[in-house]
Motif scaffolding. Structure first.
Motif, PDB file in Angstrom:
ATOM      1  N   ALA A   1       0.831  -1.209   0.000  1.00  0.00           N
ATOM      2  CA  ALA A   1       0.000   0.000   0.000  1.00  0.00           C
ATOM      3  C   ALA A   1       0.861   1.252   0.000  1.00  0.00           C
ATOM      4  CB  ALA A   1      -0.926  -0.002   1.210  1.00  0.00           C
ATOM      5  N   ALA A   2       2.046   1.194   0.638  1.00  0.00           N
ATOM      6  CA  ALA A   2       2.936   2.349   0.663  1.00  0.00           C
ATOM      7  C   ALA A   2       3.452   2.655  -0.737  1.00  0.00           C
ATOM      8  CB  ALA A   2       4.097   2.099   1.617  1.00  0.00           C
ATOM      9  N   LEU A   3       3.817   1.608  -1.483  1.00  0.00           N
ATOM     10  CA  LEU A   3       4.246   1.827  -2.866  1.00  0.00           C
ATOM     11  C   LEU A   3       3.096   2.368  -3.705  1.00  0.00           C
ATOM     12  CD1 LEU A   3       6.430  -1.362  -3.494  1.00  0.00           C
ATOM     13  CD2 LEU A   3       7.188   0.934  -2.906  1.00  0.00           C
ATOM     14  N   GLY A   4       1.887   1.887  -3.424  1.00  0.00           N
ATOM     15  CA  GLY A   4       0.719   2.421  -4.118  1.00  0.00           C
ATOM     16  C   GLY A   4       0.522   3.897  -3.825  1.00  0.00           C
ATOM     17  N   GLY A   5       0.763   4.300  -2.568  1.00  0.00           N
ATOM     18  CA  GLY A   5       0.652   5.713  -2.215  1.00  0.00           C
ATOM     19  C   GLY A   5       1.666   6.565  -2.954  1.00  0.00           C
ATOM     20  N   ILE A   6       2.882   6.053  -3.128  1.00  0.00           N
ATOM     21  CA  ILE A   6       3.905   6.791  -3.881  1.00  0.00           C
ATOM     22  C   ILE A   6       3.482   6.963  -5.324  1.00  0.00           C
ATOM     23  CG2 ILE A   6       6.288   6.668  -4.743  1.00  0.00           C
ATOM     24  CD1 ILE A   6       6.974   5.243  -2.099  1.00  0.00           C
ATOM     25  N   LEU A   7       2.905   5.913  -5.912  1.00  0.00           N
ATOM     26  CA  LEU A   7       2.463   6.013  -7.309  1.00  0.00           C
ATOM     27  C   LEU A   7       1.264   6.946  -7.443  1.00  0.00           C
ATOM     28  CD1 LEU A   7       2.945   2.338  -8.486  1.00  0.00           C
ATOM     29  CD2 LEU A   7       4.156   4.351  -9.329  1.00  0.00           C
ATOM     30  N   LEU A   8       0.418   7.007  -6.429  1.00  0.00           N
ATOM     31  CA  LEU A   8      -0.666   7.989  -6.467  1.00  0.00           C
ATOM     32  C   LEU A   8      -0.106   9.406  -6.457  1.00  0.00           C
ATOM     33  CD1 LEU A   8      -3.375   6.491  -4.053  1.00  0.00           C
ATOM     34  CD2 LEU A   8      -3.327   6.451  -6.550  1.00  0.00           C
ATOM     35  N   PHE A   9       0.982   9.612  -5.729  1.00  0.00           N
ATOM     36  CA  PHE A   9       1.643  10.919  -5.742  1.00  0.00           C
ATOM     37  C   PHE A   9       2.170  11.232  -7.135  1.00  0.00           C
ATOM     38  CE2 PHE A   9       5.804  13.045  -5.556  1.00  0.00           C
ATOM     39  CZ  PHE A   9       5.396  14.301  -5.136  1.00  0.00           C
ATOM     40  N   VAL A  10       2.767  10.230  -7.794  1.00  0.00           N
ATOM     41  CA  VAL A  10       3.257  10.427  -9.163  1.00  0.00           C
ATOM     42  C   VAL A  10       2.099  10.797 -10.080  1.00  0.00           C
ATOM     43  CG1 VAL A  10       4.308   9.280 -11.148  1.00  0.00           C
ATOM     44  CG2 VAL A  10       5.243   8.896  -8.854  1.00  0.00           C
ATOM     45  N   ALA A  11       0.975  10.088  -9.929  1.00  0.00           N
ATOM     46  CA  ALA A  11      -0.194  10.374 -10.765  1.00  0.00           C
ATOM     47  C   ALA A  11      -0.684  11.799 -10.546  1.00  0.00           C
ATOM     48  CB  ALA A  11      -1.301   9.372 -10.461  1.00  0.00           C
ATOM     49  N   LYS A  12      -0.723  12.239  -9.286  1.00  0.00           N
ATOM     50  CA  LYS A  12      -1.147  13.606  -8.985  1.00  0.00           C
ATOM     51  C   LYS A  12      -0.200  14.614  -9.630  1.00  0.00           C
ATOM     52  CE  LYS A  12      -1.096  16.960  -5.249  1.00  0.00           C
ATOM     53  NZ  LYS A  12      -0.004  17.701  -5.946  1.00  0.00           N
ATOM     54  N   ARG A  13       1.084  14.293  -9.647  1.00  0.00           N
ATOM     55  CA  ARG A  13       2.077  15.241 -10.153  1.00  0.00           C
ATOM     56  C   ARG A  13       1.986  15.397 -11.665  1.00  0.00           C
ATOM     57  NH1 ARG A  13       7.917  14.147  -7.879  1.00  0.00           N
ATOM     58  NH2 ARG A  13       7.681  12.295  -9.186  1.00  0.00           N
ATOM     59  N   ILE A  14       1.587  14.359 -12.380  1.00  0.00           N
ATOM     60  CA  ILE A  14       1.552  14.477 -13.838  1.00  0.00           C
ATOM     61  C   ILE A  14       0.161  14.840 -14.365  1.00  0.00           C
ATOM     62  CG2 ILE A  14       3.458  12.847 -14.091  1.00  0.00           C
ATOM     63  CD1 ILE A  14       1.478  10.742 -14.997  1.00  0.00           C
ATOM     64  N   PHE A  15      -0.821  14.909 -13.475  1.00  0.00           N
ATOM     65  CA  PHE A  15      -2.158  15.364 -13.894  1.00  0.00           C
ATOM     66  C   PHE A  15      -2.193  16.884 -13.697  1.00  0.00           C
ATOM     67  CE2 PHE A  15      -6.534  16.221 -14.156  1.00  0.00           C
ATOM     68  CZ  PHE A  15      -7.189  15.131 -14.701  1.00  0.00           C
ATOM     69  N   HIS A  16      -2.020  17.618 -14.797  1.00  0.00           N
ATOM     70  CA  HIS A  16      -1.872  19.071 -14.723  1.00  0.00           C
ATOM     71  C   HIS A  16      -3.243  19.738 -14.868  1.00  0.00           C
ATOM     72  CE1 HIS A  16       2.382  18.427 -14.777  1.00  0.00           C
ATOM     73  NE2 HIS A  16       2.359  17.881 -15.975  1.00  0.00           N
ATOM     74  N   LEU A  17      -3.975  19.796 -13.782  1.00  0.00           N
ATOM     75  CA  LEU A  17      -5.320  20.362 -13.818  1.00  0.00           C
ATOM     76  C   LEU A  17      -5.285  21.840 -14.186  1.00  0.00           C
ATOM     77  CD1 LEU A  17      -8.316  19.827 -13.341  1.00  0.00           C
ATOM     78  CD2 LEU A  17      -7.959  20.417 -10.930  1.00  0.00           C
ATOM     79  N   ARG A  18      -4.285  22.567 -13.694  1.00  0.00           N
ATOM     80  CA  ARG A  18      -4.198  24.001 -14.008  1.00  0.00           C
ATOM     81  C   ARG A  18      -3.961  24.216 -15.500  1.00  0.00           C
ATOM     82  NH1 ARG A  18      -0.313  27.507 -10.300  1.00  0.00           N
ATOM     83  NH2 ARG A  18      -1.924  26.803  -8.841  1.00  0.00           N
ATOM     84  N   THR A  19      -3.174  23.340 -16.107  1.00  0.00           N
ATOM     85  CA  THR A  19      -2.940  23.462 -17.553  1.00  0.00           C
ATOM     86  C   THR A  19      -4.228  23.226 -18.323  1.00  0.00           C
ATOM     87  OG1 THR A  19      -0.677  22.681 -17.240  1.00  0.00           O
ATOM     88  CG2 THR A  19      -1.529  22.669 -19.487  1.00  0.00           C
ATOM     89  N   PHE A  20      -5.017  22.228 -17.884  1.00  0.00           N
ATOM     90  CA  PHE A  20      -6.323  22.007 -18.503  1.00  0.00           C
ATOM     91  C   PHE A  20      -7.166  23.281 -18.436  1.00  0.00           C
ATOM     92  CE2 PHE A  20      -5.849  17.325 -18.354  1.00  0.00           C
ATOM     93  CZ  PHE A  20      -6.462  17.002 -19.556  1.00  0.00           C
ATOM     94  N   ALA A  21      -7.170  23.921 -17.272  1.00  0.00           N
ATOM     95  CA  ALA A  21      -7.978  25.132 -17.105  1.00  0.00           C
ATOM     96  C   ALA A  21      -7.485  26.251 -18.021  1.00  0.00           C
ATOM     97  CB  ALA A  21      -7.937  25.576 -15.645  1.00  0.00           C
ATOM     98  N   ASP A  22      -6.168  26.390 -18.147  1.00  0.00           N
ATOM     99  CA  ASP A  22      -5.609  27.426 -19.029  1.00  0.00           C
ATOM    100  C   ASP A  22      -5.988  27.167 -20.486  1.00  0.00           C
ATOM    101  OD1 ASP A  22      -4.467  28.688 -16.884  1.00  0.00           O
ATOM    102  OD2 ASP A  22      -2.487  27.779 -17.144  1.00  0.00           O
ATOM    103  N   ILE A  23      -5.905  25.903 -20.898  1.00  0.00           N
ATOM    104  CA  ILE A  23      -6.250  25.575 -22.286  1.00  0.00           C
ATOM    105  C   ILE A  23      -7.723  25.848 -22.544  1.00  0.00           C
ATOM    106  CG2 ILE A  23      -6.370  23.723 -24.001  1.00  0.00           C
ATOM    107  CD1 ILE A  23      -4.019  22.397 -22.566  1.00  0.00           C
ATOM    108  N   LEU A  24      -8.584  25.482 -21.578  1.00  0.00           N
ATOM    109  CA  LEU A  24     -10.017  25.711 -21.736  1.00  0.00           C
ATOM    110  C   LEU A  24     -10.321  27.196 -21.878  1.00  0.00           C
ATOM    111  CD1 LEU A  24     -12.962  24.796 -21.711  1.00  0.00           C
ATOM    112  CD2 LEU A  24     -12.876  24.827 -19.202  1.00  0.00           C
ATOM    113  N   ARG A  25      -9.650  28.017 -21.071  1.00  0.00           N
ATOM    114  CA  ARG A  25      -9.916  29.449 -21.095  1.00  0.00           C
ATOM    115  C   ARG A  25      -9.400  30.110 -22.377  1.00  0.00           C
ATOM    116  NH1 ARG A  25      -7.404  30.380 -16.994  1.00  0.00           N
ATOM    117  NH2 ARG A  25      -5.481  31.315 -17.778  1.00  0.00           N
ATOM    118  N   GLN A  26      -8.259  29.650 -22.865  1.00  0.00           N
ATOM    119  CA  GLN A  26      -7.599  30.330 -23.978  1.00  0.00           C
ATOM    120  C   GLN A  26      -7.885  29.703 -25.337  1.00  0.00           C
ATOM    121  OE1 GLN A  26      -3.420  30.507 -22.933  1.00  0.00           O
ATOM    122  NE2 GLN A  26      -3.867  31.256 -20.883  1.00  0.00           N
TER     123      GLN A  26
END
Length: 575
Positions: free
Chosen positions: A356-381
């Motif tokens: 489960a600890a390794l799974g938590g680390i990979l969830l952190f990796v997933a969070k880091r590469i999911f660029h929600l702010r970039t999605f918002a910028d693209i949607l706006r522009q």
């Protein structure tokens, strides 16, 4: 030679990222290397598990990548190794060819590493760094989001204490739904706790090895409180040893299905390597994307010979090296040495690491590469490109990953082609009080010159848009026939002209002359376009006295001159 000295004159010295290191630099590299090792140990273990490999295979991949890049690469700070961006792409395909965990599975993965490494290294040798620019930012954003969702879905069972899932996205979701009543709260607490600690540590300082701290804490707690007896899954005995060079042997029937996958993984590796190189070149060197392709390619080849899987440049780990003062690849080699010692003598320490600890680390990796702010910028522009990013994400989620990535690559190329085909000839007007001619806009009012028609084309002129160029220009010529005596093509944005476009230009010149207009070209600034004018005979057709460095010069020279005689006959090439 010091850190700020000029780069070596020889184009291909080995160990280029180690050159010029001073004693002070070695001290900084040692500190950066130890920090990198602390970050890389849990990350490489988690990445290996994501691909279906034993933890030590992740260590071997990192050691091989660090050595290979230090010998053949150029960037002094880039960190290569196992990477969670590409691992989900090839993991499913490898599982379809061999049983996960079997010797054949390892051999097929090693063959893929050799193939990917060869493609990336050859691209660097042939100076094909521009390939990395084939994917647009929205497509890359969508691709990373799709990979992040796959990582999250694949690690949810480990974090929740459920049996490991397999198969399609729909099957994994069904298994999670059916197993919701059997969630192990202790496993979930460990996984989410590791995730929270890792996130908090990164926010405090990138130098804090939060993942390692959380992993050690979870392992100690599991051992001290006997959590394995309460359903918490652990790694168990991890074989130790050091990597040995060997050539993986598999049948041709296993190699052929890997060809397309190798091309897809190679392109993703090149995109990420180019981004890392350009972002972390430092003040002492300029980016050398092609040479770094060779370095990462050779790193992957060495990983394959070590029995590991394809490797990639890592922007987060490279940032760690830069932020902790690393000045050369001695930092990466220091980290590799530390991890090699762990693989050889310290794997017994990994027995109580909770899955489960390794799974938590990979969830952190997933969070880091999911660029929600970039999605918002693209949607706006750019809503249209947001739709492209969202579609890429959905394709990677609902289809087999390699299929979704391949379609995403195609859509990126199609989007680039579509953008080029949208170019149209536009009228230019004179900016009052200057010699500048500018595209007609509502915000920049200009004035016309009596008897002169000026138009520009703001894109390379090729078969993709040449016919629309001809249609727009001939329509303008027909409309102004009798009123204008001179047509000037403002060509500052025409950076390339291909064979089809040269034929179309001949037709346009003929149309202008047939309407009683002289034809001139101004501001043909591109060296490639100038060469095309010579190669296709356009300079001879127009005459050098009809090619000018400015629109103003063309008007002053030709406005009162008699129009050039029409061509004898239409150009047969485009009839």
């Amino acid at each position: 030679m010091t850190e700020n000295a000029a780069p070596l004159k020889r184009p291909w010295p080995l160990f280029r990222p180690l050159s010029g290191t001073t004693a002070a630099g070695l001290g900084a590299d040692l500190i950066a290397g130890l920090t990198l090792a602390a970050i890389a140990v849990p990350e490489q273990m988690a990445t290996a598990r994501l691909g279906g490999f034993a933890p030590q295979i992740g260590f071997f991949a990192f050691v091989a990548a660090s050595i290979g890049f230090a010998v053949f690469g150029a960037n002094r700070q880039l960190s290569a190794g196992g990477d969670s961006t590409i691992t989900p792409i090839f993991a499913g395909s490898l599982a379809a060819l061999a049983v996960v965990g079997s010797p054949q599975f390892a051999s097929v993965a090693a063959i893929l590493a050799l193939m990917v490494g060869a493609l990336v290294a050859i691209s660097g040798l042939l100076k094909l760094g521009w390939i990395a620019d084939l994917l647009s930012a929205p497509v890359i954003t969508g691709f990373l989001a799709g990979i992040a969702l796959h990582i999250g879905l694949s690690q949810a069972p480990a974090v929740l204490g459920l049996p490991e899932g397999s198969g399609t996205v729909y099957r994994r979701l069904a298994e999670l739904w059916s197993g919701a009543g059997a969630i192990n709260p202790i496993s979930m607490a460990i996984g989410l706790g590791v995730l929270v600690i890792t996130i908090a540590s990164e926010k405090l300082s990138a130098r804090i090895p939060g993942a390692l701290i959380a992993l050690v804490g979870a392992s100690v707690a599991t051992s001290a409180f006997g959590l394995e007896r309460r359903g918490v899954a652990v790694l168990g005995q991890v074989p130790g040893g050091v990597p040995r060079l060997s050539l993986p042997l598999v049948g041709f029937e296993h190699i052929l299905p890997l060809v397309g996958l190798a091309f897809i993984v190679s392109l993703v590796v090149m995109v990420q390597t180019a981004a890392t190189t350009r972002s972390f070149s430092g003040q002492s060197q300029s980016p050398d994307v092609d040479r770094d392709f060779v370095g990462v390619g050779m790193a992957s080849i060495l990983a394959g010979l070590f029995g590991a899987f394809p490797v990639n440049a890592s922007p987060p780990r490279t940032a760690i090296v830069a932020e902790t003062g690393g000045r050369s690849q001695f930092a990466g080699l220091t980290a590799a040495a530390g991890i090699l010692l762990l693989a050889a003598f310290g794997t017994g320490l990994l027995a109580n690491v909770p899955v489960a600890a390794l799974g938590g680390i990979l969830l952190f990796v997933a969070k880091r590469i999911f660029h929600l702010r970039t999605f918002a910028d693209i949607l706006r522009q750019s809503p249209a490109e947001f739709a492209l990013a969202l579609l890429t994400t959905l394709l990677i989620v609902v289809l087999p990953i390699q299929t979704g990535v391949a379609i995403g690559i195609f859509m990126s190329l199609a989007h680039g082609v579509f953008t080029t085909t949208r170019a149209r000839p536009i009228p230019f007007e004179h900016v009052p009080g200057t010699t500048v001619w500018w595209p007609v806009t509502s915000t920049c009012p200009g004035e016309t010159e009596p008897g002169v028609l000026v138009m520009g084309f703001q894109a390379p002129l090729s078969f993709l848009n040449a016919y629309d160029f001809r249609g727009g220009v001939t329509q303008a010529i027909t409309r102004d026939a009798g009123a204008s005596r001179l047509f000037v093509l403002e060509a500052s944005s025409i950076i390339e002209i291909d064979f089809t476009a040269s034929s179309i230009l001949r037709d346009v010149i003929a149309a202008a002359r047939g309407a009683g207009m002289d034809f001139a070209v101004a501001r043909l600034e591109s060296v490639r376009a100038q060469a095309a004018f010579e190669r296709f005979g356009l300079s001879e057709l127009l005459g050098q006295d009809h090619i000018f460095r400015s629109v103003d010069a063309a008007i002053r020279a030709l406005k009162g001159a008699p129009a050039t005689a029409p061509l004898a006959e239409p150009n047969p090439k485009t009839e």
